[in-house]
Design a protein around this motif. Structure first.
Motif, PDB file in Angstrom:
ATOM      1  N   ILE A  57       0.845  -1.199   0.000  1.00 11.58           N
ATOM      2  CA  ILE A  57       0.000   0.000   0.000  1.00 11.58           C
ATOM      3  C   ILE A  57       0.879   1.248   0.000  1.00 11.58           C
ATOM      4  O   ILE A  57       0.638   2.193  -0.757  1.00 11.58           O
ATOM      5  N   ALA A  58       1.915   1.258   0.829  1.00 11.99           N
ATOM      6  CA  ALA A  58       2.816   2.415   0.909  1.00 11.99           C
ATOM      7  C   ALA A  58       3.495   2.697  -0.427  1.00 11.99           C
ATOM      8  O   ALA A  58       3.827   3.850  -0.726  1.00 11.99           O
ATOM      9  N   ASP A  59       3.685   1.673  -1.252  1.00  6.33           N
ATOM     10  CA  ASP A  59       4.337   1.823  -2.555  1.00  6.33           C
ATOM     11  C   ASP A  59       3.390   2.299  -3.658  1.00  6.33           C
ATOM     12  O   ASP A  59       3.843   2.609  -4.761  1.00  6.33           O
ATOM     13  N   ARG A  60       2.103   2.374  -3.370  1.00  5.07           N
ATOM     14  CA  ARG A  60       1.140   2.797  -4.386  1.00  5.07           C
ATOM     15  C   ARG A  60       1.382   4.266  -4.740  1.00  5.07           C
ATOM     16  O   ARG A  60       1.702   5.070  -3.860  1.00  5.07           O
ATOM     17  N   PRO A  61       1.212   4.641  -5.999  1.00  4.43           N
ATOM     18  CA  PRO A  61       1.475   6.037  -6.395  1.00  4.43           C
ATOM     19  C   PRO A  61       0.522   7.047  -5.741  1.00  4.43           C
ATOM     20  O   PRO A  61       0.890   8.208  -5.567  1.00  4.43           O
ATOM     21  N   CYS A  88      -2.086   7.942   4.261  1.00  3.99           N
ATOM     22  CA  CYS A  88      -2.245   9.269   3.664  1.00  3.99           C
ATOM     23  C   CYS A  88      -2.319   9.063   2.163  1.00  3.99           C
ATOM     24  O   CYS A  88      -1.350   8.616   1.536  1.00  3.99           O
ATOM     25  N   THR A  89      -3.484   9.385   1.581  1.00  2.49           N
ATOM     26  CA  THR A  89      -3.731   9.011   0.198  1.00  2.49           C
ATOM     27  C   THR A  89      -4.704   9.965  -0.494  1.00  2.49           C
ATOM     28  O   THR A  89      -5.485  10.653   0.165  1.00  2.49           O
ATOM     29  N   SER A  90      -4.678   9.933  -1.793  1.00  2.69           N
ATOM     30  CA  SER A  90      -5.679  10.657  -2.583  1.00  2.69           C
ATOM     31  C   SER A  90      -6.860   9.744  -2.908  1.00  2.69           C
ATOM     32  O   SER A  90      -7.869  10.195  -3.450  1.00  2.69           O
ATOM     33  N   ALA A  91      -6.761   8.480  -2.564  1.00  2.00           N
ATOM     34  CA  ALA A  91      -7.831   7.506  -2.828  1.00  2.00           C
ATOM     35  C   ALA A  91      -8.966   7.687  -1.827  1.00  2.00           C
ATOM     36  O   ALA A  91      -8.765   8.155  -0.701  1.00  2.00           O
ATOM     37  N   ASP A  92     -10.153   7.269  -2.240  1.00  2.00           N
ATOM     38  CA  ASP A  92     -11.299   7.358  -1.333  1.00  2.00           C
ATOM     39  C   ASP A  92     -11.299   6.186  -0.355  1.00  2.00           C
ATOM     40  O   ASP A  92     -10.515   5.241  -0.477  1.00  2.00           O
TER      41      ASP A  92
END
Length: 134
Positions: A57-61, A88-92
Motif C-alpha cells: 500500500i505504501a508503494d502505491r502512487p 495518507c492518500t488521494s484515494a477514497d
C-alpha cells in the motif's frame, strides 16, 4: 521494532503517542497480537502478511505515507498495541477498504483515531484514512 520504552519516552508527560513507521512497528516484531489483538486467531492474517500488505500500500502512487496508530493501552500495559493504521492518500475510503480486503478489519474511517505526535505532512489533494480493527 521500536522498544516500548522509546515510545513511552516520545509520548512524554502528556501521553500523546507517536505515529510509528512500518519499520518501527514491524521490523523484528513477532508478537502476533500487537496489531488487532481481538482479531488474531479469528481471521486476521499473520503479522508478517499484514506488514507486507501495508508495504505494498505504501508503494502505491496515490499514497504519500503509511503509519501505525498505537492504542493508548500501550502506555498502561508497557507493550506495543495497535488497532489502526493511517494511510495518507488521494484515494477514497472505499478504495482503501479494498486494499485491506481479507484482513478482518472493521473498515476505513476518515482521519486518525486519536491524537498523535510525529504526523507527517499531508500533501495537497490527499487525506488520512484509517484502517481500523475494533
Amino acid at each position: 521494532m521500536i522498544a516500548v520504552e522509546d515510545v513511552i519516552e516520545r509520548a512524554g508527560p502528556e501521553g500523546v503517542l507517536p505515529l510509528l513507521s512500518l519499520a518501527e512497528f514491524f521490523a523484528g516484531n513477532t508478537v502476533e497480537d500487537s496489531l488487532a489483538p481481538n482479531q488474531w486467531g479469528y481471521g486476521r492474517p499473520p503479522l508478517a502478511e499484514l506488514a507486507a500488505g501495508l508495504a505494498r500500500i505504501a508503494d502505491r502512487p496515490e499514497v504519500a505515507w503509511v503509519r501505525v496508530q498505537l492504542h493508548p493501552e500501550t502506555l498502561d500495559l508497557a507493550e506495543l498495541l495497535a488497532e489502526a493504521v493511517a494511510v495518507c492518500t488521494s484515494a477514497d475510503a472505499a478504495s482503501c477498504e479494498s486494499w485491506a480486503a481479507g484482513w478482518e478489519s472493521s473498515g476505513v474511517v476518515n482521519g486518525l483515531v486519536d491524537e498523535y505526535l510525529d504526523v507527517p505532512p499531508v500533501p495537497v489533494g490527499m487525506a488520512i484514512r484509517s484502517i481500523v480493527w475494533d
